[in-house]
Design a protein around this motif. Sequence first.
Motif, PDB file in Angstrom:
ATOM      1  N   ALA A 108       0.886  -0.956  -0.133  1.00 38.65           N
ATOM      2  CA  ALA A 108       0.081   0.065  -0.060  1.00 38.65           C
ATOM      3  C   ALA A 108       0.892   1.231  -0.020  1.00 38.65           C
ATOM      4  O   ALA A 108       1.498   1.516   0.926  1.00 38.65           O
ATOM      5  CB  ALA A 108      -0.837  -0.092   1.096  1.00 38.65           C
ATOM      6  N   GLY A 109       0.778   1.862  -0.906  1.00 39.45           N
ATOM      7  CA  GLY A 109       1.363   3.304  -1.153  1.00 39.45           C
ATOM      8  C   GLY A 109       3.053   3.128  -1.395  1.00 39.45           C
ATOM      9  O   GLY A 109       3.795   4.001  -1.351  1.00 39.45           O
ATOM     10  N   SER A 125      -4.364  -1.052  -6.867  1.00 38.65           N
ATOM     11  CA  SER A 125      -4.754  -1.799  -8.188  1.00 38.65           C
ATOM     12  C   SER A 125      -5.939  -2.590  -7.969  1.00 38.65           C
ATOM     13  O   SER A 125      -6.894  -2.676  -8.838  1.00 38.65           O
ATOM     14  CB  SER A 125      -3.484  -2.741  -8.821  1.00 38.65           C
ATOM     15  OG  SER A 125      -2.506  -1.885  -9.121  1.00 38.65           O
ATOM     16  N   VAL A 126      -6.053  -3.481  -7.109  1.00 43.58           N
ATOM     17  CA  VAL A 126      -7.215  -4.167  -6.626  1.00 43.58           C
ATOM     18  C   VAL A 126      -8.139  -3.477  -6.242  1.00 43.58           C
ATOM     19  O   VAL A 126      -9.340  -3.814  -6.603  1.00 43.58           O
ATOM     20  CB  VAL A 126      -6.613  -5.401  -5.570  1.00 43.58           C
ATOM     21  CG1 VAL A 126      -7.923  -6.194  -4.963  1.00 43.58           C
ATOM     22  CG2 VAL A 126      -5.747  -6.543  -6.149  1.00 43.58           C
ATOM     23  N   ALA A 145      -7.630  -3.225 -19.959  1.00 39.83           N
ATOM     24  CA  ALA A 145      -8.602  -2.621 -18.886  1.00 39.83           C
ATOM     25  C   ALA A 145      -8.565  -2.990 -17.534  1.00 39.83           C
ATOM     26  O   ALA A 145      -8.102  -4.232 -17.228  1.00 39.83           O
ATOM     27  CB  ALA A 145      -9.925  -3.171 -19.466  1.00 39.83           C
ATOM     28  N   ILE A 146      -9.006  -2.245 -16.702  1.00 40.25           N
ATOM     29  CA  ILE A 146      -8.890  -2.222 -15.147  1.00 40.25           C
ATOM     30  C   ILE A 146      -9.673  -3.652 -14.966  1.00 40.25           C
ATOM     31  O   ILE A 146      -9.641  -4.302 -13.999  1.00 40.25           O
ATOM     32  CB  ILE A 146      -9.394  -1.016 -14.637  1.00 40.25           C
ATOM     33  CG1 ILE A 146      -8.494   0.034 -14.533  1.00 40.25           C
ATOM     34  CG2 ILE A 146      -9.833  -1.479 -13.042  1.00 40.25           C
ATOM     35  CD1 ILE A 146      -7.062  -0.254 -13.691  1.00 40.25           C
ATOM     36  N   ARG A 156       1.447  -2.952 -11.128  1.00 39.61           N
ATOM     37  CA  ARG A 156       0.408  -2.078 -10.658  1.00 39.61           C
ATOM     38  C   ARG A 156      -0.361  -1.399 -12.027  1.00 39.61           C
ATOM     39  O   ARG A 156       0.233  -1.375 -12.888  1.00 39.61           O
ATOM     40  CB  ARG A 156       1.410  -0.742 -10.093  1.00 39.61           C
ATOM     41  CG  ARG A 156       0.571   0.386  -9.609  1.00 39.61           C
ATOM     42  CD  ARG A 156       1.547   1.273  -9.123  1.00 39.61           C
ATOM     43  NE  ARG A 156       0.851   2.515  -8.743  1.00 39.61           N
ATOM     44  CZ  ARG A 156      -0.010   2.965  -7.622  1.00 39.61           C
ATOM     45  NH1 ARG A 156      -0.095   1.905  -6.846  1.00 39.61           N
ATOM     46  NH2 ARG A 156      -0.427   4.112  -7.611  1.00 39.61           N
ATOM     47  N   LYS A 157      -1.610  -1.592 -11.755  1.00 38.14           N
ATOM     48  CA  LYS A 157      -2.567  -1.027 -12.889  1.00 38.14           C
ATOM     49  C   LYS A 157      -3.515  -0.263 -12.336  1.00 38.14           C
ATOM     50  O   LYS A 157      -4.507  -0.756 -11.697  1.00 38.14           O
ATOM     51  CB  LYS A 157      -2.934  -2.140 -13.642  1.00 38.14           C
ATOM     52  CG  LYS A 157      -3.941  -1.889 -14.726  1.00 38.14           C
ATOM     53  CD  LYS A 157      -3.828  -2.993 -15.911  1.00 38.14           C
ATOM     54  CE  LYS A 157      -5.080  -3.980 -15.559  1.00 38.14           C
ATOM     55  NZ  LYS A 157      -5.197  -5.005 -16.525  1.00 38.14           N
ATOM     56  N   VAL A 158      -3.588   1.112 -12.265  1.00 40.24           N
ATOM     57  CA  VAL A 158      -4.501   1.978 -11.478  1.00 40.24           C
ATOM     58  C   VAL A 158      -5.350   2.875 -12.232  1.00 40.24           C
ATOM     59  O   VAL A 158      -6.186   3.381 -11.904  1.00 40.24           O
ATOM     60  CB  VAL A 158      -3.858   2.753 -10.281  1.00 40.24           C
ATOM     61  CG1 VAL A 158      -3.333   1.781  -9.140  1.00 40.24           C
ATOM     62  CG2 VAL A 158      -2.805   3.510 -10.914  1.00 40.24           C
ATOM     63  N   GLU A 159      -4.967   3.210 -13.568  1.00 33.83           N
ATOM     64  CA  GLU A 159      -5.382   4.033 -14.560  1.00 33.83           C
ATOM     65  C   GLU A 159      -6.458   3.319 -15.505  1.00 33.83           C
ATOM     66  O   GLU A 159      -6.311   2.311 -15.783  1.00 33.83           O
ATOM     67  CB  GLU A 159      -4.427   4.600 -15.354  1.00 33.83           C
ATOM     68  CG  GLU A 159      -3.500   5.744 -14.762  1.00 33.83           C
ATOM     69  CD  GLU A 159      -2.504   6.554 -15.545  1.00 33.83           C
ATOM     70  OE1 GLU A 159      -3.039   6.807 -16.334  1.00 33.83           O
ATOM     71  OE2 GLU A 159      -1.241   6.671 -14.888  1.00 33.83           O
TER      72      GLU A 159
END
Length: 172
Positions: A108-109, A125-126, A145-146, A156-159
Amino acid sequence: LYAYFPGGPMWPSFRRDLKYAITATSATSIDRSTLSTVFARAFSRWAAATNLQFSETSSESDADITIGFYSGSHGDGEPFDGPLGTLAHAFSPTDGRFHLDAAEAWVAGGDVSRSSSPGAVDLESVAVHEIGHLLGLGHSSVPEAIMYPTIRTGTRKVELEADDVQGIQSLY
Ligand code: TQI
Ligand code: CA
Ligand code: ZN
Ligand code: ZN
């Protein structure tokens, strides 16, 4: 392409300001303020693409969405399975429950790609993926896609991808 849950459940149009509470944290070692920051960032991705607004509340009874960490069986018939496998699950609108497996090596972070833990999973991401489910999206067939149903550990996939934005904008 994006998808919805069967029947297309969504938050009704008079509910555009949704409140979430982080209710069960005793099973995780991540500190409370880090959790608030990570979940606020995850919700802000979806708020930016819609007319939905999200705010944290400390009162569970005021919350539309409840977020908690649990190990093993936790009373909803969908037990967690220890490290990896199922990381988290969220129910469709307007249930609002979002549960995370306390057994994961959550990052986290920080920078998940530099974690020394082999099964490290990026919490933000989750969270972005599970919030998509909380809002009514199912899984997408677009790998970027997310809402695609797999993610590699240590990434990491956050966008939101264009497909995620089209999916959520067709609902809200
Ligand atoms: N949890 C599954 C998920 O959220 C739970 C699930 C399986 C599910 N089938 C579903 C939820 C159908 C809604 C509808 O997809 S998971 C990922 C990803 C998981 C997986 O722990 O496997 C993420 C949680 F996409 F990366 F693989 C978060 Cl980001
Ligand atoms: Ca697990
Ligand atoms: Zn659960
Ligand atoms: Zn999913």
